[in-house]
Design a protein around this motif. Structure first.
Motif, PDB file in Angstrom:
ATOM      1  N   LEU A  30       0.805  -1.216   0.000  1.00 36.83           N
ATOM      2  CA  LEU A  30       0.000   0.000   0.000  1.00 36.83           C
ATOM      3  C   LEU A  30       0.842   1.272   0.000  1.00 36.83           C
ATOM      4  O   LEU A  30       0.375   2.324  -0.427  1.00 36.83           O
ATOM      5  N   THR A  31       2.083   1.210   0.473  1.00 37.99           N
ATOM      6  CA  THR A  31       2.901   2.428   0.560  1.00 37.99           C
ATOM      7  C   THR A  31       3.260   2.997  -0.814  1.00 37.99           C
ATOM      8  O   THR A  31       3.549   4.184  -0.917  1.00 37.99           O
ATOM      9  N   SER A  32       3.225   2.174  -1.839  1.00 39.37           N
ATOM     10  CA  SER A  32       3.534   2.701  -3.179  1.00 39.37           C
ATOM     11  C   SER A  32       2.440   3.633  -3.682  1.00 39.37           C
ATOM     12  O   SER A  32       2.663   4.410  -4.602  1.00 39.37           O
ATOM     13  N   PHE A  33       1.263   3.582  -3.068  1.00 40.04           N
ATOM     14  CA  PHE A  33       0.164   4.458  -3.473  1.00 40.04           C
ATOM     15  C   PHE A  33       0.056   5.723  -2.619  1.00 40.04           C
ATOM     16  O   PHE A  33      -0.805   6.562  -2.871  1.00 40.04           O
ATOM     17  N   LEU A  34       0.898   5.879  -1.606  1.00 40.08           N
ATOM     18  CA  LEU A  34       0.790   7.033  -0.714  1.00 40.08           C
ATOM     19  C   LEU A  34       1.242   8.321  -1.391  1.00 40.08           C
ATOM     20  O   LEU A  34       0.522   9.314  -1.415  1.00 40.08           O
ATOM     21  N   PHE A  35       2.453   8.328  -1.889  1.00 37.30           N
ATOM     22  CA  PHE A  35       2.999   9.495  -2.584  1.00 37.30           C
ATOM     23  C   PHE A  35       3.223   9.108  -4.035  1.00 37.30           C
ATOM     24  O   PHE A  35       4.303   8.666  -4.410  1.00 37.30           O
ATOM     25  N   GLU A  49       3.033  15.361  -4.864  1.00 39.21           N
ATOM     26  CA  GLU A  49       2.743  14.837  -3.536  1.00 39.21           C
ATOM     27  C   GLU A  49       4.030  14.590  -2.753  1.00 39.21           C
ATOM     28  O   GLU A  49       4.085  14.837  -1.549  1.00 39.21           O
ATOM     29  N   LYS A  50       5.061  14.099  -3.403  1.00 39.16           N
ATOM     30  CA  LYS A  50       6.341  13.886  -2.737  1.00 39.16           C
ATOM     31  C   LYS A  50       6.955  15.207  -2.291  1.00 39.16           C
ATOM     32  O   LYS A  50       7.448  15.324  -1.172  1.00 39.16           O
ATOM     33  N   LEU A  51       6.910  16.227  -3.172  1.00 40.38           N
ATOM     34  CA  LEU A  51       7.447  17.535  -2.837  1.00 40.38           C
ATOM     35  C   LEU A  51       6.669  18.171  -1.688  1.00 40.38           C
ATOM     36  O   LEU A  51       7.257  18.736  -0.765  1.00 40.38           O
ATOM     37  N   LEU A  52       5.356  18.063  -1.728  1.00 38.14           N
ATOM     38  CA  LEU A  52       4.526  18.606  -0.660  1.00 38.14           C
ATOM     39  C   LEU A  52       4.802  17.905   0.663  1.00 38.14           C
ATOM     40  O   LEU A  52       4.849  18.554   1.720  1.00 38.14           O
ATOM     41  N   GLY A  53       5.004  16.604   0.639  1.00 36.82           N
ATOM     42  CA  GLY A  53       5.352  15.868   1.854  1.00 36.82           C
ATOM     43  C   GLY A  53       6.660  16.343   2.454  1.00 36.82           C
ATOM     44  O   GLY A  53       6.781  16.509   3.666  1.00 36.82           O
TER      45      GLY A  53
END
Length: 85
Positions: free
Chosen positions: A44-49, A54-58
Motif C-alpha cells: 500500500l505504501t507505493s500508493f501514498l505518494f 505529492e512527494k514535494l509537498l510531503g
C-alpha cells in the motif's frame, strides 16, 4: 534554559516515535488478524505518494514541522508568551 528546552524536545519526539511505532504495530497486527499478510502495508505504501507534487509537498510539510523545533534546539530558547498574560 537550553537544557530544559532540549529535554522537552527530546520528550516530544520520543513520544512521537513511540506512538508511530505503536500505530504501525497496530496496522500490521490488524492485517495479520484479518488475513492480509505481513507485506500488505508495503504494497500500500507505493500508493501514498504517487506524483512528484505529492512527494514535494510531503517534504515541504516535514520541513515546516521540524524547522521551528530545530531552531529552538540550536538556540536553546523558545519565543516569549507575553501575549497570553
Amino acid at each position: 534554559m537550553k537544557k530544559l528546552i532540549r529535554k522537552q524536545l527530546l520528550k516530544k519526539y520520543a513520544v512521537t516515535a513511540l506512538l508511530s511505532v505503536l500505530g504501525l504495530l497496530y496496522l500490521y497486527v490488524g492485517d495479520v488478524i484479518f488475513g492480509y499478510g505481513m507485506n500488505n502495508i508495503s504494497n500500500l505504501t507505493s500508493f501514498l505518494f504517487f506524483t512528484i507534487f505529492e512527494k514535494l509537498l510531503g517534504v515541504i510539510l516535514f520541513i515546516i514541522l521540524l524547522g521551528p523545533d530545530l531552531l529552538h534546539w540550536i538556540t536553546g530558547h523558545q519565543p516569549g508568551r507575553e501575549a497570553e498574560r
